[in-house]
Design an enzyme around this catalytic site. Structure first.
Site, short mmCIF file in Angstrom:
data_model
loop_
_atom_site.label_atom_id
_atom_site.label_comp_id
_atom_site.label_asym_id
_atom_site.label_seq_id
_atom_site.Cartn_x
_atom_site.Cartn_y
_atom_site.Cartn_z
N GLU A 260 -61.74 57.93 71.54
CA GLU A 260 -62.85 58.11 70.58
C GLU A 260 -62.93 56.96 69.59
OE1 GLU A 260 -63.57 62.90 70.18
OE2 GLU A 260 -64.43 61.56 68.69
N TYR B 231 -74.28 57.55 72.30
CA TYR B 231 -72.89 57.97 72.11
C TYR B 231 -71.97 57.26 73.09
CZ TYR B 231 -68.73 60.52 71.07
OH TYR B 231 -67.45 60.81 70.69
N GLU C 36 -67.87 55.48 73.61
CA GLU C 36 -66.49 55.39 73.12
C GLU C 36 -65.76 54.31 73.89
OE1 GLU C 36 -64.39 59.05 73.70
OE2 GLU C 36 -65.90 60.25 72.69
N HIS D 282 -60.45 60.70 78.46
CA HIS D 282 -60.98 61.65 77.49
C HIS D 282 -62.12 62.38 78.20
CE1 HIS D 282 -63.40 62.50 73.57
NE2 HIS D 282 -62.76 63.57 73.99
N ASP E 281 -56.84 63.00 75.97
CA ASP E 281 -57.45 64.27 75.59
C ASP E 281 -58.19 64.81 76.80
OD1 ASP E 281 -58.81 66.41 74.58
OD2 ASP E 281 -60.01 65.27 73.14
N ASP F 31 -54.48 67.88 74.78
CA ASP F 31 -53.99 66.52 75.06
C ASP F 31 -52.76 66.62 75.95
OD1 ASP F 31 -55.53 64.72 72.78
OD2 ASP F 31 -55.20 66.80 72.20
N HIS G 117 -56.97 66.15 66.23
CA HIS G 117 -55.92 66.22 67.25
C HIS G 117 -54.61 65.67 66.72
CE1 HIS G 117 -58.36 66.95 71.03
NE2 HIS G 117 -59.30 66.66 70.16
#
Ligand code: NAG
Length: 304
Positions: free
Chosen positions: A62, A100, A102, A157, A191, A236, A276
């Site tokens: 992220e 969006y 990452e 992720h 994650d 995770d 997290h």
């Protein structure tokens, strides 16, 4: 016979050595929207530096650093007063929509590891139309002090609503990587959203990453990798492929790192950093073994 205090000293010195040289730590941390605004929060950055600097290799997820300033700021703070010891390798910005995206980022200690290969898993493989929202950015590390010497990390992720499919597709990534780099020494981490509402019990037997007995899931289902008091989920994970890599993991070392407790933060202060906990595992290293031998001989002398 030497006086007891000096023997005790030898013993304590050996113990110290053990602690200073203990194994090689690999971490994976979903740093929840790590970007410009976090990089300007001194308290958050201080905690992030504390978290990352415990690890020899730390996968950050992220990372949302469109202005390309937050990551350099983190590295700058990591290296301040530590002799420019950290470097990083990062994927492109990944995601299904422009709005969006990452990055996967591996921050590592240059004195203990170096990157010997990277591989961005492609968006569309024949026979598998776009399984991932964020295709794994696979990195091979050389770590001379570890028993295993070289290993490959596959980060992921997952998209919560597509967890079952993405985890199963990771199995194909693993097979590709094993073929490409002719190695079994592969760890998958990140994650995975592999718990609570996102991975139903009845779907688990459809996930080859879970059913293949060559793979060991090191963070057990009962773990809590989330900060909020109100959540208790093992999202995770760290998964190890093959006997050899499994044997080079320090037994029972895999865990979630409760940084809130460790750094005495309130729940809100911890949530400013992430929702997290990082997960981590230790690899056995040569220094770890030789230090253990010294401790044993120290103990023997004291009583012999
Ligand atoms: C879930 O996966 C499908 C196909 O792989 C994709 O079309 C869809 O956009 C994914 N959903 C999300 C929220 O990413």
């Amino acid at each position: 016979m030497a006086p007891l205090p000096s023997l005790l000293l030898v013993f304590l010195f050996s113990l110290c050595n053990l602690h200073l040289t203990v194994a090689f730590r690999i971490c994976a941390f979903n740093a929840y929207h790590f970007g410009e605004s976090k990089s300007k929060n001194g308290q958050v950055m201080k905690t992030l530096v504390q978290i990352v600097s415990r690890c020899d290799v730390c996968l950050l997820q992220e990372v949302r650093d469109s202005k390309k300033k937050a990551l350099p700021a983190l590295l700058n703070q990591l290296n301040r007063g530590r002799g420019a010891d950290y470097d990083y390798v990062a994927s492109e910005r990944l995601g299904r929509s422009e709005a969006y995206q990452e990055q996967y980022v591996f921050v590592y200690k240059t004195s203990s590891a170096s990157v010997t290969g990277t591989y961005q898993y492609p968006d569309n493989r024949p026979g598998d139309q776009d399984a991932f929202a964020r295709e794994p950015f696979v990195v091979r590390f050389r770590a001379p002090k570890t028993d295993i010497k070289e290993f490959v990390l596959i980060p992921q992720h997952t998209t919560p609503t597509n967890t079952t499919k993405e985890l199963d597709a990771l199995y194909d990534v693993l097979q590709d990587v094993k073929r490409m780099w002719k190695t079994e020494n592969v760890m998958l981490l990140g994650d995975f959203n592999a718990d609570c509402g996102y991975l139903a019990k009845k779907n688990r037997n459809k996930v080859r990453l879970i059913t293949d007995s060559n793979l060991q899931w090191l963070i057990p289902d009962g773990s809590d990798t989330t900060v909020r008091e109100s959540t208790n989920c093992a999202y995770d994970r760290i998964v190890v492929n093959g006997r050899k890599l499994f044997d080079s993991v320090v037994p029972s070392s895999a865990k979630a790192f409760n940084f809130q407790q460790e750094f005495r933060l309130s729940e809100d202060e911890a949530l400013d950093v992430s929702d997290h906990y990082p997960v981590e595992v230790l690899l056995k290293s040569r220094t770890f073994k030789s230090a253990a031998v010294r401790v044993r001989s120290g103990t023997f002398k004291s009583f012999g």
